[in-house]
Scaffold this active site. Structure first.
Site, PDB file in Angstrom:
ATOM      1  N   ASP A   1       3.223 -16.658  50.701  1.00  0.00           N
ATOM      2  CA  ASP A   1       3.539 -15.360  50.087  1.00  0.00           C
ATOM      3  C   ASP A   1       3.441 -15.384  48.562  1.00  0.00           C
ATOM      4  OD1 ASP A   1       3.945 -13.595  52.198  1.00  0.00           O
ATOM      5  OD2 ASP A   1       6.085 -14.033  52.387  1.00  0.00           O
TER       6      ASP A   1
ATOM      7  N   ARG B   1      16.991  -7.170  49.938  1.00  0.00           N
ATOM      8  CA  ARG B   1      16.691  -8.442  49.303  1.00  0.00           C
ATOM      9  C   ARG B   1      17.640  -8.740  48.147  1.00  0.00           C
ATOM     10  NH1 ARG B   1      11.443 -10.228  50.755  1.00  0.00           N
ATOM     11  NH2 ARG B   1      11.119  -9.587  52.901  1.00  0.00           N
TER      12      ARG B   1
ATOM     13  N   HIS C   1      11.719  -3.414  49.531  1.00  0.00           N
ATOM     14  CA  HIS C   1      11.753  -3.681  48.089  1.00  0.00           C
ATOM     15  C   HIS C   1      11.646  -2.334  47.358  1.00  0.00           C
ATOM     16  CE1 HIS C   1      10.095  -8.099  48.017  1.00  0.00           C
ATOM     17  NE2 HIS C   1      11.376  -8.114  47.695  1.00  0.00           N
TER      18      HIS C   1
ATOM     19  N   ARG D   1      10.428 -18.718  50.802  1.00  0.00           N
ATOM     20  CA  ARG D   1       9.825 -18.359  49.512  1.00  0.00           C
ATOM     21  C   ARG D   1      10.542 -19.001  48.320  1.00  0.00           C
ATOM     22  NH1 ARG D   1       7.983 -12.342  48.447  1.00  0.00           N
ATOM     23  NH2 ARG D   1       6.679 -13.545  47.024  1.00  0.00           N
TER      24      ARG D   1
ATOM     25  N   CYS E   1       2.773  -5.490  44.419  1.00  0.00           N
ATOM     26  CA  CYS E   1       3.324  -6.787  44.842  1.00  0.00           C
ATOM     27  C   CYS E   1       2.523  -7.949  44.277  1.00  0.00           C
ATOM     28  CB  CYS E   1       3.320  -6.905  46.361  1.00  0.00           C
ATOM     29  SG  CYS E   1       4.331  -5.705  47.204  1.00  0.00           S
TER      30      CYS E   1
HETATM   31  N1  ARG Z   1       5.871 -11.118  52.634  1.00  0.00           N
HETATM   32  C1  ARG Z   1       6.518 -10.870  51.372  1.00  0.00           C
HETATM   33  C2  ARG Z   1       8.013 -10.759  51.563  1.00  0.00           C
HETATM   34  O1  ARG Z   1       8.431 -10.215  52.554  1.00  0.00           O
HETATM   35  C3  ARG Z   1       5.968  -9.626  50.754  1.00  0.00           C
HETATM   36  C4  ARG Z   1       6.481  -9.385  49.379  1.00  0.00           C
HETATM   37  C5  ARG Z   1       5.939  -8.119  48.791  1.00  0.00           C
HETATM   38  N2  ARG Z   1       6.205  -8.054  47.423  1.00  0.00           N
HETATM   39  C6  ARG Z   1       6.725  -6.995  46.773  1.00  0.00           C
HETATM   40  N3  ARG Z   1       6.826  -7.054  45.493  1.00  0.00           N
HETATM   41  N4  ARG Z   1       7.147  -5.952  47.426  1.00  0.00           N
HETATM   42  O2  ARG Z   1       8.791 -11.210  50.758  1.00  0.00           O
END
Ligand code: ARG
Length: 277
Positions: free
Chosen positions: A73, A147, A176, A98, A270
């Site tokens: 990612d 998040r 997000h 991550r 992203c």
């Molecule tokens: N697969 C990543 C996650 O779920 C995607 C992140 C997307 N990034 C963003 N800035 N919205 O963390």
């Protein structure tokens, strides 16, 4: 009588991107990720390259962070930090898959001589923070609910010295802030109200009465996950209805295809962190 339409001004930007060389969908941490769907890395790289060239063609500077093994990612570079006025506010990822990306970003900022704020709370960088330098003297919008922890918002306010407006995200598809809201220029935003709690919708309506309001289809097409230089708005090519709204508002939409990266739950924004010195 001559009616002069609002002239939208672009400003030169500096961005950070990371190539999708290790991109796959190896785990699912958002509703868009399906580990059984195959990913075409060649195509992802081609689409990413085109995005990078588009930003360069618009006159912007793009730095590249090398991809690292075991971090599929990492292509979503926006999550690595949040920068305001020469300070980089470091990220601390929600999911262990991550976590190591934060160190790669920290090393980049250290090498470039930035002031770096060590994160104490979970926050996913520009994924959940947006900056409007000319709104109310300089204002940060921040998302929570999936998040980033709200405690990171107060830390950001202390560390960056700008008021932080906390906005609650309520729809897991828009996990997000940057998939639900974007800065179009220094004081104007576009957003999809349905991604936010009722109270946060009222806050946004009060602060940004001139916002370009997007609908669910625009948001699901990842239209809001855009990068704007104040005039040129680089956005996912599937978001045709939002592109038309932006044109009516005086902006110039620049569509790019990023279908492969949608499989990880992201699009233009992203993949692009803005470096604000
Ligand atoms: N697969 C990543 C996650 O779920 C995607 C992140 C997307 N990034 C963003 N800035 N919205 O963390």
């Amino acid at each position: 009588m001559v009616i002069v339409k609002d002239e939208r001004m672009s400003r030169k930007r500096t961005y950070l991107m990371c190539p999708p060389e290790r991109f796959t969908v190896a785990y699912a941490i958002n509703p868009w990720m399906d580990t059984s769907a195959p990913v075409d890395v060649e195509l992802a790289l081609k689409q990413w390259q085109l995005l990078r060239e588009t930003l360069a063609r618009l006159g912007h500077t793009v730095h590249v962070l090398p991809a690292e093994d075991g971090l599929p990612d990492m292509v979503y570079a926006a999550n690595g930090a949040f920068t305001v006025d020469g300070t980089a506010f470091g990220a601390r990822f929600r999911y262990p898959q991550r976590a190591a990306e934060a160190e790669a970003h920290r090393a980049f900022y250290a090498e470039q001589g930035w002031a770096y704020v060590e994160p104490t709370e979970i926050n996913e960088g520009e994924g959940d923070f947006a900056y409007l330098p000319d709104a109310y003297g300089g204002m940060i919008l921040a998302g929570y609910g999936f998040r980033t922890e709200p405690t990171a918002h107060s830390h950001a306010q202390e560390a960056l010295g700008r008021p932080v407006i906390s906005l609650q995200l309520v729809d897991p598809r828009f996990y997000h802030l940057d998939v639900a809201l974007a800065a179009l220029d220094d004081k104007r935003i576009t957003y999809y109200p349905g991604a936010f709690s009722a109270g946060s919708q009222r806050v946004l309506a009060q602060l940004f009465p001139d916002a370009v309001v997007a609908d669910e289809a625009d948001a699901l097409a990842f239209g809001l996950n855009l990068v704007s230089d104040g005039r040129n708005v680089v956005l996912n090519s599937e978001a045709t209805a939002l592109a038309a709204k932006l044109t009516s508002a005086g902006y110039t939409p620049v569509p790019v295809e990023l279908g492969e990266l949608k499989k990880g739950g992201g699009s233009v924004k992203c993949c692009v962190a803005e470096l604000r010195r």
